[in-house]
Write an enzyme that holds these catalytic residues in place. Sequence first.
Site, PDB file in Angstrom:
ATOM      1  CB  CYS A 159      44.541   9.136  31.792  1.00 17.76           C
ATOM      2  SG  CYS A 159      45.514  10.496  31.162  1.00 17.76           S
ATOM      3  CG  HIS A 219      42.924  13.466  34.185  1.00 21.60           C
ATOM      4  ND1 HIS A 219      43.914  14.319  34.590  1.00 21.60           N
ATOM      5  CD2 HIS A 219      43.741  12.881  33.309  1.00 21.60           C
ATOM      6  CE1 HIS A 219      44.926  14.350  34.520  1.00 21.60           C
ATOM      7  NE2 HIS A 219      45.125  13.334  33.170  1.00 21.60           N
TER       8      HIS A 219
END
Length: 379
Positions: free
Chosen positions: A168, A263
């Site tokens: 991810c 993120h």
Amino acid sequence: MNKIPVGILGATGMVGQQYIALLEGHPWFEVRYLAASPRSAGKQYSDAVFGRWHATGNAAGFSGFSDAVGKLIVQDANDVAKAEAAHKKGDLAFVFSAVALSKDETAKLECDYAAAGIPVVSNNSAHRSDPDVPMLIPEINAAHTGIIPSQQKNHGWDKGFIVVKPNCSIQSYMIPVYALMKAGYAIDKMFITTMQAVSGAGYPGLSSLDLIDNIIPHLAGEEEKSEKEPLKIFGSIEGGEIVSAKKPVISAHCNRVPVVDGHSACVSLQFATGAGSVGTAKPSLEEIASIWRNFKSLPQELQLPMAPEHPIILRKEADRPQPRLDRNNDKAMAVTVGALRPCNLFDIRFTGLSHNTVRGAAGGGILNAELLKAQGFIN
Ligand code: NAP
């Protein structure tokens, strides 16, 4: 149009829940089969997730599940025969896999589904380094699905196959980096520091005592994945396998930070110039901004419902991107970049951000499945 019936393995987890919220009202796919651990098997889905629902929802702001999904009985994801029976009845065309098992257990389970004729669109890392398994970011390497017939031949699978999405955190910068490469600027070195959200560790994840007022500078396996996976994605199909690119050389520091979703990554790039390198000139900051603003990689005629209109969103403000302000940009599928400036060690530096459970997990998986449908691999 009759919708394609899909299943979710790991349906009760962080990623599985996000799949369910994102697939609500999807124009091509309909959730008809849910599976999780033996702890959840046999329960109605609404009971299995009671008190632990965390999905942030789809672009329409929907963050729940329909009555029809809530009433589905959760199956044991390890019971492949059950899924095979649903597949044969026409109630399950393919599965999204987001189970949290060991690498070996996941690898075997996903192969068992593929052997049963059920395509697997996986979020797990178990098959990411297999040379005959495409690791897709459709805006970059949609053509890697061309390896699927070789994979089926290698395993003796008839209709089943496995595709994966990458880690991810790398999604926070891969598309902007690729956009520069596509414009003709080869990249020699990449230095990355990630700041990864807590939802990336699943639920319940880290305890609040470990996380609040803190940063964890070690995420097992993440640095290795961040250094290897981009090279496979930038690679090419040669002789029946995906051969990784040799460049850029990547050094990654991965940190867990007390952010719920999104993120971020601080990235420094050195462009390749001179002897032995591909590119000959370095782009100006203005040119980079223009490349990013104009980047549209997926053929528009594919009309993939989950694809962002603008895969890269450039913010001019010096203090963006920020997770709370930017993670939901363009269906939470865009990569938002900012703080583009010269780098004293390399050539340029910037910050990238993407939503880890959407672009980095369930949304990325749905986009992969849409690509497979558009290319005729699933129907
Ligand atoms: P999670 O919240 O811990 O959910 C795990 C899921 O796996 C649950 O549905 C759980 O079912 C199921 N499960 C656990 N043990 C099982 C067993 N023995 N047999 C069958 N199913 C079992 O984890 P997650 O964050 O959703 O992550 C799932 C996968 O996606 C992991 O491989 C992870 O690395 C990957 N991933 C996560 C993210 C992210 O941002 N979170 C991003 C990319 C990839 P029960 O509820 O019944 O226990």
